[in-house]
Design a protein around this motif. Structure first.
Motif, PDB file in Angstrom:
ATOM      1  N   GLY A  45       0.688  -0.648   0.135  1.00 48.41           N
ATOM      2  CA  GLY A  45       0.285  -0.393   0.195  1.00 48.41           C
ATOM      3  C   GLY A  45       0.742   0.723  -0.132  1.00 48.41           C
ATOM      4  O   GLY A  45       1.026   2.214  -0.667  1.00 48.41           O
ATOM      5  N   PHE A  46       2.004   1.397   0.772  1.00 51.33           N
ATOM      6  CA  PHE A  46       2.638   2.601   0.531  1.00 51.33           C
ATOM      7  C   PHE A  46       3.640   2.031  -0.334  1.00 51.33           C
ATOM      8  O   PHE A  46       3.417   4.127  -0.996  1.00 51.33           O
ATOM      9  CB  PHE A  46       3.756   2.363   2.101  1.00 51.33           C
ATOM     10  N   PHE A  47       3.752   1.545  -1.055  1.00 51.35           N
ATOM     11  CA  PHE A  47       4.629   1.079  -2.201  1.00 51.35           C
ATOM     12  C   PHE A  47       4.012   1.923  -2.947  1.00 51.35           C
ATOM     13  O   PHE A  47       4.830   2.772  -4.329  1.00 51.35           O
ATOM     14  CB  PHE A  47       5.046   0.027  -2.382  1.00 51.35           C
ATOM     15  N   GLU A  48       2.688   1.642  -2.870  1.00 49.45           N
ATOM     16  CA  GLU A  48       1.951   2.172  -4.293  1.00 49.45           C
ATOM     17  C   GLU A  48       1.773   3.684  -4.593  1.00 49.45           C
ATOM     18  O   GLU A  48       1.210   4.680  -5.448  1.00 49.45           O
ATOM     19  CB  GLU A  48       0.903   1.255  -4.950  1.00 49.45           C
ATOM     20  N   LYS A  49       1.482   4.128  -3.434  1.00 48.74           N
ATOM     21  CA  LYS A  49       1.146   5.225  -3.077  1.00 48.74           C
ATOM     22  C   LYS A  49       2.174   6.658  -2.728  1.00 48.74           C
ATOM     23  O   LYS A  49       2.443   7.444  -3.361  1.00 48.74           O
ATOM     24  CB  LYS A  49       0.491   5.883  -1.584  1.00 48.74           C
ATOM     25  N   TYR A  50       3.255   6.041  -2.281  1.00 46.14           N
ATOM     26  CA  TYR A  50       4.055   6.888  -2.459  1.00 46.14           C
ATOM     27  C   TYR A  50       6.030   6.879  -3.013  1.00 46.14           C
ATOM     28  O   TYR A  50       6.623   7.479  -3.633  1.00 46.14           O
ATOM     29  CB  TYR A  50       4.884   7.223  -0.867  1.00 46.14           C
ATOM     30  N   TYR A  51       5.523   5.909  -3.854  1.00 42.25           N
ATOM     31  CA  TYR A  51       7.091   5.546  -4.718  1.00 42.25           C
ATOM     32  C   TYR A  51       6.921   5.429  -5.874  1.00 42.25           C
ATOM     33  O   TYR A  51       5.753   5.140  -6.907  1.00 42.25           O
ATOM     34  CB  TYR A  51       7.172   4.292  -4.782  1.00 42.25           C
ATOM     35  N   THR A 326      13.613   6.417   4.102  1.00 43.76           N
ATOM     36  CA  THR A 326      14.142   6.215   4.844  1.00 43.76           C
ATOM     37  C   THR A 326      14.546   7.318   5.091  1.00 43.76           C
ATOM     38  O   THR A 326      14.362   8.401   5.531  1.00 43.76           O
ATOM     39  CB  THR A 326      15.599   5.997   5.125  1.00 43.76           C
ATOM     40  N   VAL A 327      15.507   8.410   3.355  1.00 46.15           N
ATOM     41  CA  VAL A 327      15.338   9.334   3.464  1.00 46.15           C
ATOM     42  C   VAL A 327      14.637  10.316   3.097  1.00 46.15           C
ATOM     43  O   VAL A 327      14.821  11.843   3.391  1.00 46.15           O
ATOM     44  CB  VAL A 327      16.548   9.620   3.109  1.00 46.15           C
ATOM     45  N   ASN A 328      13.857  10.298   2.164  1.00 45.23           N
ATOM     46  CA  ASN A 328      12.703  10.584   2.031  1.00 45.23           C
ATOM     47  C   ASN A 328      11.777  11.582   3.030  1.00 45.23           C
ATOM     48  O   ASN A 328      10.592  10.962   2.913  1.00 45.23           O
ATOM     49  CB  ASN A 328      12.226  10.295   0.300  1.00 45.23           C
ATOM     50  N   GLU A 329      11.928  13.053   3.562  1.00 43.81           N
ATOM     51  CA  GLU A 329      11.369  13.640   4.339  1.00 43.81           C
ATOM     52  C   GLU A 329       9.838  13.708   3.836  1.00 43.81           C
ATOM     53  O   GLU A 329       8.792  13.285   4.693  1.00 43.81           O
ATOM     54  CB  GLU A 329      11.720  14.532   4.853  1.00 43.81           C
ATOM     55  N   GLU A 330       9.927  14.136   2.980  1.00 43.95           N
ATOM     56  CA  GLU A 330       8.225  14.113   2.431  1.00 43.95           C
ATOM     57  C   GLU A 330       7.209  12.330   1.994  1.00 43.95           C
ATOM     58  O   GLU A 330       6.142  13.234   3.269  1.00 43.95           O
ATOM     59  CB  GLU A 330       8.371  14.065   0.907  1.00 43.95           C
ATOM     60  N   VAL A 331       7.873  11.827   1.989  1.00 42.95           N
ATOM     61  CA  VAL A 331       7.799  10.428   2.368  1.00 42.95           C
ATOM     62  C   VAL A 331       7.318  10.152   3.820  1.00 42.95           C
ATOM     63  O   VAL A 331       6.497  10.081   4.176  1.00 42.95           O
ATOM     64  CB  VAL A 331       8.361   9.254   1.397  1.00 42.95           C
ATOM     65  N   CYS A 332       8.342  10.510   4.237  1.00 46.17           N
ATOM     66  CA  CYS A 332       8.186   9.916   5.864  1.00 46.17           C
ATOM     67  C   CYS A 332       7.036  10.641   6.891  1.00 46.17           C
ATOM     68  O   CYS A 332       6.714  10.048   7.094  1.00 46.17           O
ATOM     69  CB  CYS A 332       9.689   9.959   6.345  1.00 46.17           C
ATOM     70  N   GLU A 333       7.098  11.962   6.261  1.00 44.61           N
ATOM     71  CA  GLU A 333       6.154  12.642   7.090  1.00 44.61           C
ATOM     72  C   GLU A 333       4.108  12.714   5.795  1.00 44.61           C
ATOM     73  O   GLU A 333       3.680  12.196   7.456  1.00 44.61           O
ATOM     74  CB  GLU A 333       5.531  14.344   6.543  1.00 44.61           C
ATOM     75  N   ASN A 334       4.250  12.311   5.076  1.00 39.36           N
ATOM     76  CA  ASN A 334       3.392  11.737   4.904  1.00 39.36           C
ATOM     77  C   ASN A 334       2.684   9.963   5.609  1.00 39.36           C
ATOM     78  O   ASN A 334       1.844   9.836   5.587  1.00 39.36           O
ATOM     79  CB  ASN A 334       2.983  10.795   3.280  1.00 39.36           C
ATOM     80  N   LYS A 347      14.810  12.802  12.336  1.00 34.50           N
ATOM     81  CA  LYS A 347      14.224  14.342  11.760  1.00 34.50           C
ATOM     82  C   LYS A 347      13.184  14.750  11.715  1.00 34.50           C
ATOM     83  O   LYS A 347      12.614  15.404  12.442  1.00 34.50           O
ATOM     84  CB  LYS A 347      15.044  14.180  10.498  1.00 34.50           C
ATOM     85  N   VAL A 348      12.192  13.700  10.898  1.00 37.61           N
ATOM     86  CA  VAL A 348      10.830  14.368  10.901  1.00 37.61           C
ATOM     87  C   VAL A 348      10.109  13.523  11.665  1.00 37.61           C
ATOM     88  O   VAL A 348       9.391  13.927  12.257  1.00 37.61           O
ATOM     89  CB  VAL A 348      10.686  12.516   9.209  1.00 37.61           C
ATOM     90  N   VAL A 349      10.835  12.969  13.250  1.00 38.86           N
ATOM     91  CA  VAL A 349      10.258  12.232  14.109  1.00 38.86           C
ATOM     92  C   VAL A 349      10.324  13.603  15.046  1.00 38.86           C
ATOM     93  O   VAL A 349       9.179  13.689  16.163  1.00 38.86           O
ATOM     94  CB  VAL A 349      10.609  10.787  14.403  1.00 38.86           C
ATOM     95  N   GLU A 350      11.487  14.446  15.298  1.00 36.54           N
ATOM     96  CA  GLU A 350      11.755  14.968  15.889  1.00 36.54           C
ATOM     97  C   GLU A 350      10.597  16.151  15.530  1.00 36.54           C
ATOM     98  O   GLU A 350       9.651  16.430  16.276  1.00 36.54           O
ATOM     99  CB  GLU A 350      13.027  16.262  15.536  1.00 36.54           C
ATOM    100  N   LYS A 351       9.994  16.782  13.993  1.00 34.82           N
ATOM    101  CA  LYS A 351       8.888  17.832  13.649  1.00 34.82           C
ATOM    102  C   LYS A 351       8.344  17.418  14.219  1.00 34.82           C
ATOM    103  O   LYS A 351       7.297  18.317  14.285  1.00 34.82           O
ATOM    104  CB  LYS A 351       9.645  18.063  12.095  1.00 34.82           C
ATOM    105  N   PHE A 352       8.126  16.102  14.426  1.00 32.71           N
ATOM    106  CA  PHE A 352       6.236  16.058  14.844  1.00 32.71           C
ATOM    107  C   PHE A 352       6.453  16.221  16.388  1.00 32.71           C
ATOM    108  O   PHE A 352       5.501  16.216  16.858  1.00 32.71           O
ATOM    109  CB  PHE A 352       5.349  14.317  14.084  1.00 32.71           C
ATOM    110  N   ALA A 353       7.082  15.432  16.728  1.00 31.57           N
ATOM    111  CA  ALA A 353       7.162  15.272  18.560  1.00 31.57           C
ATOM    112  C   ALA A 353       6.744  16.974  19.243  1.00 31.57           C
ATOM    113  O   ALA A 353       7.063  17.667  19.913  1.00 31.57           O
ATOM    114  CB  ALA A 353       8.400  15.120  18.807  1.00 31.57           C
ATOM    115  N   ASN A 354       7.664  18.139  17.980  1.00 33.27           N
ATOM    116  CA  ASN A 354       8.297  19.192  18.684  1.00 33.27           C
ATOM    117  C   ASN A 354       6.391  19.943  17.708  1.00 33.27           C
ATOM    118  O   ASN A 354       6.766  21.752  18.457  1.00 33.27           O
ATOM    119  CB  ASN A 354       9.050  19.748  17.967  1.00 33.27           C
ATOM    120  N   ASP A 355       5.696  19.146  17.142  1.00 38.06           N
ATOM    121  CA  ASP A 355       4.929  20.000  16.617  1.00 38.06           C
ATOM    122  C   ASP A 355       3.372  19.999  17.484  1.00 38.06           C
ATOM    123  O   ASP A 355       3.048  18.953  17.546  1.00 38.06           O
ATOM    124  CB  ASP A 355       4.379  19.494  14.913  1.00 38.06           C
TER     125      ASP A 355
END
Lengths: 430, 329
Positions: A45-51, A326-334, A347-355
């Motif tokens: 599911g993730f693969f078809e959506k984000y790759y 792993t490193v594509n921040e946009e995908v990780c955020e999605n 990095k993405v974790v920090e962004k959400f944790a501090n939001d």
């Protein structure tokens, strides 16, 4: 004459077959078919959506259920034939779980990620790299998720039993097994179950084992943690603090509906979407009535790794997929925002944790990323064997009969040893 | 070939059609040798070796003589020889399903072929009773698993109608699990048996039934004195094929009990035992040995049934003897 015509026709047919089946010369060194082995549709599911699959490449998913080791059997067959398979039939990438990743990482059937030009990023969690590395430290794949596991509780039931549904306060009341058992008694007095399956707490205990299932001479060994789980479950079954069904059974899943009577479940971020469908049901579910805290013991559960199969002719695409997840921040955020995943990217974790504006709707506004991120430091990758999946699965299914009261404990364990003897001739059982 | 032709070839005593017979059955024997006989011989050969996979590593093959057989018949720490226990399970499961299967099938076959009852809409009934056989056994088992689970419709019905106040765990008791397996096998196979037995009964000369009726025999007497003795060759054939299928029972208990043969492996069959060796570690040695034992058991039981049943009904009248001979070929 007739014979001549027929011979000529036959020859023509043969010639045409041969010419058709002749492979078209590859335009570049990369293959046109990408084969992925998996045990469920989650990553698909993730693969078809984000790759975005490169133009001209066909992706084949070969999906076999994990239950009973079926996925491993099918994958092993394919990997053992890898050398003789045609390029387009070769396994390019396969998924592996924590319970058996070592078997593939420590084999010649996976290739180092350096061979495809990929480098681990420093935003990845250390244990995910260790799990995918062989004895010499060569890393063979990546994980797109990090799986600290938490105690997931029903807010309304917690309020009734504990008088609060605030994660910090609930944690303070449930931070040891003694407290957990005491609360179970309170819950029972109010007509609730503490957990919905006899094996609900299995992972919490088994993940804190101090020795692997088998020693160096392949003798089976019971860690004190496993014994502690058995002892606790005996108590829970006897006092009816829990149900006697398995962790994947319908009977347990029904407890996640709004009319369910169970207070606690254990699971990582993937548990919300993958296992708690009933809780998210728009009509019968109870979205928002949930929250998470660490629980009696830190632990992690599962995790899906993407491994590079040796012999793949799609190395560029492999690298691309690894980077995307792993490193594509946009995908990780999605993955966080849309899929309720906990990404393997600090990095993405920090962004959400501090939001302060971020909160999970399912968890009544709680910031799950922040809560999980506090648990990641506890994850240690140790004491794993290649046999873990079948051993964990069989121990649970054999002891279930004991907990149901059909057999005594010794008989249940004898069946467990028998099952091991049948499955793994090398393991020495008591 | 016309008469003229035959007179032209008059010097030859007869034309041999036998070679065409052999040519026509040749494909069967080729397929049999390649797909059945060779694997069978290989299985026996493999049973004398240690040969399995440890993860992705191949262990063996190493010749070990009868070691695999010895370990199969060595009692475990609880003092029981497991393969005998599983053989007994298999036979019990088969027997529980086969008894109603043959009784009902015989009854239906007699009803459907009776010229006195002359049942209408036979085609419809025959199709319907055959239907369960068309469903995949694993799908059928999944269906039963869902139906009889603790939160399934059967338990809901039992609770709502006030018969039970707590859900009944069908999979926690030996009696219920075995009954469910027997019921499923019965449902799947009684139609098939009915059709074959009907064919057998229709092969019996109708005049015999009429003669018996004129002589004053009632329906029960006709059944035991005319139908059953003359049906015996077909009946024995049905019984032996059902027995062979029963010994190889696998899919229904495997799926219904989620591979466990619960409770306490009391519905664990021989082939499930074999499969446990074969599925994860590809243990050709041990599973080969179990296969050979299954083969021997099948041979012995088939022989017993054949001897016992065909000896009882030897040549009651002239005509059926010919029929039986035909059936044997």
């Amino acid at each position: 004459m007739k014979k001549l015509i027929s011979v000529v026709l036959c020859l023509l047919m043969l010639v045409s077959i041969v010419t058709i089946s002749k492979p078209a010369a590859a335009e570049d060194s990369q293959g046109k078919v990408f084969n992925i082995y998996a045990w469920n549709e989650e990553f698909k599911g993730f693969f078809e959506k984000y790759y975005t699959v490169p133009e001209g490449v066909t992706v084949n998913w070969i999906i076999n259920p994990s239950d009973g080791g079926v996925y491993q059997q099918k994958l092993d067959e394919a990997l053992l034939n890898q050398a003789s398979a045609a390029d387009d039939d070769k396994v390019d990438m396969f998924l592996a779980e924590a319970d058996y990743i070592g078997k593939y990482v420590d084999s010649e059937y996976t290739m180092g990620i350096d061979q495809i030009g990929y480098q681990n990023a420093d935003t990845m969690y250390e244990y995910t790299i260790k799990a995918a590395s062989d004895a010499n430290g060569v890393c063979k794949g990546v994980s797109f998720q990090c799986c600290p596991s938490a105690l997931i509780y029903r807010r309304s039931i917690a309020k009734d039993v504990l008088g609060t549904d605030e994660p910090d306060e609930v944690q303070a009341l449930l931070d040891s097994w003694e407290k957990f058992e005491a609360v179970a008694a309170d819950a029972k007095a109010k007509g609730y179950y503490m957990t919905a399956s006899f094996a609900e707490t299995y992972r919490v205990f088994s993940n804190n084992c101090t020795m692997p299932w088998v020693d160096e001479e392949k003798n089976l060994q019971f860690d004190p943690m496993i014994d502690a789980w058995i002892a606790q479950t005996e108590k829970f079954i006897q006092n009816e603090y829990t149900l006697d069904c398995g962790i994947w059974d319908d009977e347990k899943n029904q407890q996640m509906f709004a009319d369910g009577k169970t207070m606690c479940f254990f699971g990582p971020a993937w548990y919300f979407n993958f296992c708690m469908g009933n809780a998210q049901d728009p009509e019968k579910g109870c979205k928002g009535d949930w929250a998470i805290c660490e629980g009696p013991m830190a632990h992690f559960w599962g995790g899906t790794w993407l491994l590079a199969a040796a012999g793949s002719d799609n190395t560029a695409m492999l690298k691309d997929i690894f980077e995307t997840f792993t490193v594509n921040e946009e995908v990780c955020e999605n993955l966080v925002a849309n899929e309720a995943q906990y990404p393997n990217n600090t990095k993405v974790v920090e962004k959400f944790a501090n939001d302060p504006t971020y909160g999970s709707e399912f968890l009544g506004g709680q910031n799950d990323i922040l809560a999980f991120s506090k648990l990641t430091g506890n994850i240690k990758w140790e004491n794993h064997t290649n046999y873990d999946q079948i051993l964990n699965e069989s121990l649970q299914s054999c002891l279930q009969e004991y907990f149901k009261g059909s057999v005594d404990k010794d008989t249940a364990l004898a069946t467990f040893y028998q099952k091991i003897n049948e499955t793994y001739p090398d393991i020495v059982t008591p | 070939m016309s008469l003229d032709n035959r007179s032209l070839n008059g010097r030859r005593k007869s034309v041999s059609y036998a070679k065409w017979g052999y040519i026509f059955i040749l494909p069967f024997f080729l397929v049999y040798i390649v797909f059945t006989l060779v694997p069978q011989v290989l299985t026996i050969y493999n049973s004398f070796f240690t040969n399995y996979m440890d993860g992705l590593k191949h262990i063996g093959p190493e010749f070990v003589g009868l070691k695999n057989y010895v370990s199969l018949f060595t009692p475990n720490k609880q003092g029981s020889i497991l393969i005998l226990k599983y053989a007994a399970n298999t036979m019990i499961l088969w027997f529980l399903g086969a008894v109603p299967q043959f009784l009902i099938a015989l009854l239906l076959a007699v009803f459907f072929t009776s010229y006195r009852l002359n049942i209408k809409g036979q085609g419809f009934f025959k199709t319907v009773i055959y239907m369960p056989n068309l469903i995949m056994a694993s799908a059928f088992s999944m269906l039963f698993f869902t139906l009889f689970s603790k939160v399934g419709p059967v338990n809901q019905f039992l609770q709502q109608s006030g018969i039970m106040d707590k859900p009944l765990d069908f999979f926690a008791s030996k009696v219920t699990v075995r009954s469910l397996i027997a019921l499923m096998n019965f449902l799947m196979w009684f139609g098939n048996t009915t059709i074959v037995l009907m064919a057998g009964i229709m092969g019996i000369d109708q005049t015999l039934f009429e003669a018996a009726t004129i002589d004053g025999a009632n329906a029960v007497k006709v059944f035991f004195k005319v139908t059953l003795p003359l049906l015996m060759p077909i009946f024995v054939y049905c019984l032996i094929t059902a027995l062979i299928g029963g010994i190889q029972m696998f899919d229904v208990p495997q799926v219904l009990t989620n591979r466990l043969g619960m409770p306490n492996r009391t519905s664990f069959t021989l082939v499930m035992y074999l499969n446990n060796y074969l599925s994860t570690s590809k243990n050709y040695g041990m599973s080969g040995a179990i296969s050979v034992i299954i083969f021997i058991i099948t041979g012995i039981l088939g022989g017993i049934v054949y001897k016992f049943l065909s000896a009882q009904y030897k040549d009651p009248v002239e005509k059926p003897r010919r029929a039986r001979k035909g059936a044997r070929k």
